[in-house]
Design a protein around this motif. Structure first.
Motif, PDB file in Angstrom:
ATOM      1  N   TRP A  59       0.841  -1.200   0.000  1.00  0.00           N
ATOM      2  CA  TRP A  59       0.000   0.000   0.000  1.00  0.00           C
ATOM      3  C   TRP A  59       0.875   1.249   0.000  1.00  0.00           C
ATOM      4  O   TRP A  59       0.650   2.176  -0.790  1.00  0.00           O
ATOM      5  N   LEU A  60       1.883   1.273   0.855  1.00  0.00           N
ATOM      6  CA  LEU A  60       2.788   2.428   0.908  1.00  0.00           C
ATOM      7  C   LEU A  60       3.560   2.584  -0.399  1.00  0.00           C
ATOM      8  O   LEU A  60       3.778   3.713  -0.867  1.00  0.00           O
ATOM      9  N   ASP A  61       3.971   1.477  -1.004  1.00  0.00           N
ATOM     10  CA  ASP A  61       4.649   1.549  -2.301  1.00  0.00           C
ATOM     11  C   ASP A  61       3.728   2.168  -3.354  1.00  0.00           C
ATOM     12  O   ASP A  61       4.166   2.990  -4.161  1.00  0.00           O
ATOM     13  N   THR A  62       2.474   1.778  -3.341  1.00  0.00           N
ATOM     14  CA  THR A  62       1.504   2.336  -4.290  1.00  0.00           C
ATOM     15  C   THR A  62       1.315   3.827  -4.049  1.00  0.00           C
ATOM     16  O   THR A  62       1.275   4.622  -4.999  1.00  0.00           O
ATOM     17  N   LEU A  63       1.220   4.227  -2.785  1.00  0.00           N
ATOM     18  CA  LEU A  63       1.063   5.654  -2.477  1.00  0.00           C
ATOM     19  C   LEU A  63       2.304   6.432  -2.883  1.00  0.00           C
ATOM     20  O   LEU A  63       2.209   7.563  -3.378  1.00  0.00           O
ATOM     21  N   ALA A  64       3.471   5.840  -2.697  1.00  0.00           N
ATOM     22  CA  ALA A  64       4.719   6.490  -3.127  1.00  0.00           C
ATOM     23  C   ALA A  64       4.710   6.692  -4.651  1.00  0.00           C
ATOM     24  O   ALA A  64       5.104   7.763  -5.138  1.00  0.00           O
ATOM     25  N   GLN A  65       4.225   5.704  -5.385  1.00  0.00           N
ATOM     26  CA  GLN A  65       4.118   5.834  -6.841  1.00  0.00           C
ATOM     27  C   GLN A  65       3.151   6.957  -7.213  1.00  0.00           C
ATOM     28  O   GLN A  65       3.393   7.712  -8.157  1.00  0.00           O
ATOM     29  N   GLN A  66       2.064   7.067  -6.459  1.00  0.00           N
ATOM     30  CA  GLN A  66       1.102   8.137  -6.703  1.00  0.00           C
ATOM     31  C   GLN A  66       1.741   9.515  -6.478  1.00  0.00           C
ATOM     32  O   GLN A  66       1.515  10.445  -7.251  1.00  0.00           O
ATOM     33  N   LEU A  67       2.547   9.629  -5.428  1.00  0.00           N
ATOM     34  CA  LEU A  67       3.241  10.899  -5.174  1.00  0.00           C
ATOM     35  C   LEU A  67       4.177  11.245  -6.339  1.00  0.00           C
ATOM     36  O   LEU A  67       4.211  12.392  -6.795  1.00  0.00           O
ATOM     37  N   MET A  68       4.919  10.269  -6.805  1.00  0.00           N
ATOM     38  CA  MET A  68       5.854  10.507  -7.914  1.00  0.00           C
ATOM     39  C   MET A  68       5.123  10.858  -9.208  1.00  0.00           C
ATOM     40  O   MET A  68       5.650  11.584 -10.046  1.00  0.00           O
ATOM     41  N   ALA A  69       3.899  10.388  -9.348  1.00  0.00           N
ATOM     42  CA  ALA A  69       3.114  10.661 -10.550  1.00  0.00           C
ATOM     43  C   ALA A  69       2.500  12.062 -10.539  1.00  0.00           C
ATOM     44  O   ALA A  69       1.901  12.473 -11.537  1.00  0.00           O
ATOM     45  N   HIS A  70       2.663  12.790  -9.439  1.00  0.00           N
ATOM     46  CA  HIS A  70       2.093  14.140  -9.310  1.00  0.00           C
ATOM     47  C   HIS A  70       3.167  15.145  -8.912  1.00  0.00           C
ATOM     48  O   HIS A  70       3.102  15.743  -7.837  1.00  0.00           O
TER      49      HIS A  70
END
Length: 168
Positions: A59-70
């Protein structure tokens, strides 16, 4: 450039409400962290079973990816209860800010109970949230807020703080 910010704290502190209001005020996209929990995590939480570090890792990895995508800035709601979790998010976005919604166990329990009919999170898990919480007060770029203040007051405090940070 807009800073990215995580609205964090235990269940019932008001992350989603403040996140939505702040995203609108700042003209930033909102990422609701709960939307990225897998079915197994949701099932555990709805049954009153606390998530482990291993449960939270993906879950944290996915959220980190979301941060990098914005890279233009984003508002993320995420409990981010442990420093290690916050550091994982900081790896993805080194200048990440955190607004910590501080609330008492009793107030959190009452709020979680009041929303029980519309949210998957079991009221039995409030105690585990407080047991897991590592208060971020000594960490960089953290604003601590009294979660019982009116929503618009909280939003204004965060917006003012972010503007100050942008200038600094």
């Amino acid at each position: 450039m807009n800073p990215s910010i995580v609205i964090m704290g235990v269940a019932g502190c008001g992350k989603s409400s403040l996140g939505h209001t702040l995203a609108q005020a700042q003209g930033l996209p909102l990422i609701e962290g709960d939307d990225f929990h897998g079915e197994s995590n949701r099932a555990k939480m709805s049954q009153g079973i606390a998530l482990t570090d291993a449960d939270r890792a993906g879950w944290l990895d996915t959220l980190a990816q979301q941060l990098m995508a914005h890279p233009q800035g984003v508002v993320l709601t995420c409990s981010a209860l442990k420093r290690a979790y916050r550091n994982r998010l900081r790896q993805a976005c080194p200048e990440l800010h955190f607004a910590f919604l501080d609330i008492s166990r009793e107030q959190a329990q009452a709020r979680v109970l009041a929303r029980a009919h519309e949210h998957f999170f079991s009221t039995n898990l409030v105690d585990s949230q407080f047991a897991t919480l590592e208060v971020p007060s000594a960490e960089p770029r953290v604003l601590t807020l009294d979660a019982t203040q009116p929503l618009m007051q909280l939003q204004q405090q965060v917006s003012t703080w972010l503007q100050t940070k942008e200038v600094a």
